[in-house]
Design a protein around this motif. Structure first.
Motif, short mmCIF file in Angstrom:
data_model
loop_
_atom_site.label_atom_id
_atom_site.label_comp_id
_atom_site.label_asym_id
_atom_site.label_seq_id
_atom_site.Cartn_x
_atom_site.Cartn_y
_atom_site.Cartn_z
N UNK A 87 5.29 -9.66 7.72
CA UNK A 87 6.49 -9.98 7.25
C UNK A 87 6.63 -10.15 5.81
N UNK A 88 7.54 -11.21 5.55
CA UNK A 88 7.75 -11.41 4.07
C UNK A 88 6.54 -11.86 3.32
N UNK A 89 5.52 -12.44 4.17
CA UNK A 89 4.34 -12.87 3.52
C UNK A 89 3.52 -11.92 2.76
N UNK A 129 13.77 -8.72 4.51
CA UNK A 129 12.64 -9.78 4.73
C UNK A 129 12.99 -11.26 4.01
N UNK A 130 13.50 -10.97 2.75
CA UNK A 130 13.69 -11.73 1.84
C UNK A 130 15.20 -12.40 1.71
N UNK A 131 15.91 -11.45 2.62
CA UNK A 131 17.42 -11.96 2.69
C UNK A 131 18.00 -11.72 1.29
N UNK A 132 17.75 -10.71 0.47
CA UNK A 132 18.50 -10.39 -0.66
C UNK A 132 19.30 -9.20 -0.70
N UNK A 133 19.90 -8.85 0.56
CA UNK A 133 20.87 -7.72 0.86
C UNK A 133 22.24 -7.90 -0.14
#
Length: 223
Positions: A87-89, A129-133
């Motif tokens: 995931x984001x990791x 994944x980083x909620x940057x949309x």
């Protein structure tokens, strides 16, 4: 009278996120799958930023075009599997990245975008994944452009946003990013925490050491 629009474009790997672990692991898996010698870590990091076929052509120049194609496909599969597993990791944001993105996004006349050698699938997954949309109004990826340092990504981002070259900045960690900025006639700001040595960023207008220095660097350039 409203302030003129500004456009800040970010490279991704080595600039916004530290994805070197995933990149090296995927590259190693792709070469291992064909029983070919794996390039060393530094050689792999030196091609980050190029579109994948161009990167593989450099890393595997002594191998056939067919093998290079197999390496590209193997890399894609391995990278995708690594991202699904971690995931984001798998590609953490660099310290200060989110805070600076949020601060710049809060300025009405500043538009944010991405210009990356990643694929559309890879970029979309990372942004989700980083909620940057909500932050990036233009997203330029390797699927639709010649490889960096060709200026196509920046030219298209400017066309989409209507921002002049003089009001556009490209932020990146590699010489490919800075050379692309120069080719597009926009200012390039290098970052010292990425995958190319600072000495390679010769086309940069300046190089910053930490993310929190970016807003002031942009102010200095534009005022």
């Amino acid at each position: 009278m409203s302030a003129p629009l500004r456009l800040v474009l970010f490279d991704v790997d080595g600039t916004l996120v530290d994805s070197q672990g995933s990149i090296v692991a995927a590259m190693t898996a792709s070469f291992d799958a064909l029983a070919l010698p794996v390039p060393d870590r530094q050689a792999i990091l030196c091609i980050v930023g190029l579109s994948l076929p161009n990167a593989m052509a450099q890393l595997a120049s002594q191998h056939s075009a067919a093998d290079q194609h197999r390496l590209v496909e193997g890399y894609k599969d391995a990278y995708h599997a690594h991202r699904l597993e971690q995931g984001a990791a798998s590609s953490p944001l660099y310290p200060g990245a989110r805070q600076v993105i949020e601060a710049l996004h809060a300025v009405p006349e500043v538009l944010l975008g991405v210009a990356t050698g990643k694929s559309q699938r890879g970029l979309d997954a990372l942004i989700e994944a980083h909620e940057l949309e909500r932050y990036f109004v233009t997203r330029q990826v390797a699927d639709h452009h010649p490889s960096k340092p060709h200026p196509s990504m920046i030219d298209t981002a400017r066309a989409e946003t209507g921002v002049d070259a003089a009001a556009t900045a490209m932020i990146g960690d590699t010489r490919f990013d800075m050379d692309m900025a120069k080719a597009a006639g926009v200012v390039g700001i290098g970052v010292a925490w990425g995958y190319h040595d600072r000495s390679a960023l010769t086309a940069a207008a300046r190089v910053i050491e930490t993310f929190d220095q970016l807003p002031q660097a942009l102010d200095d350039i534009w005022t």
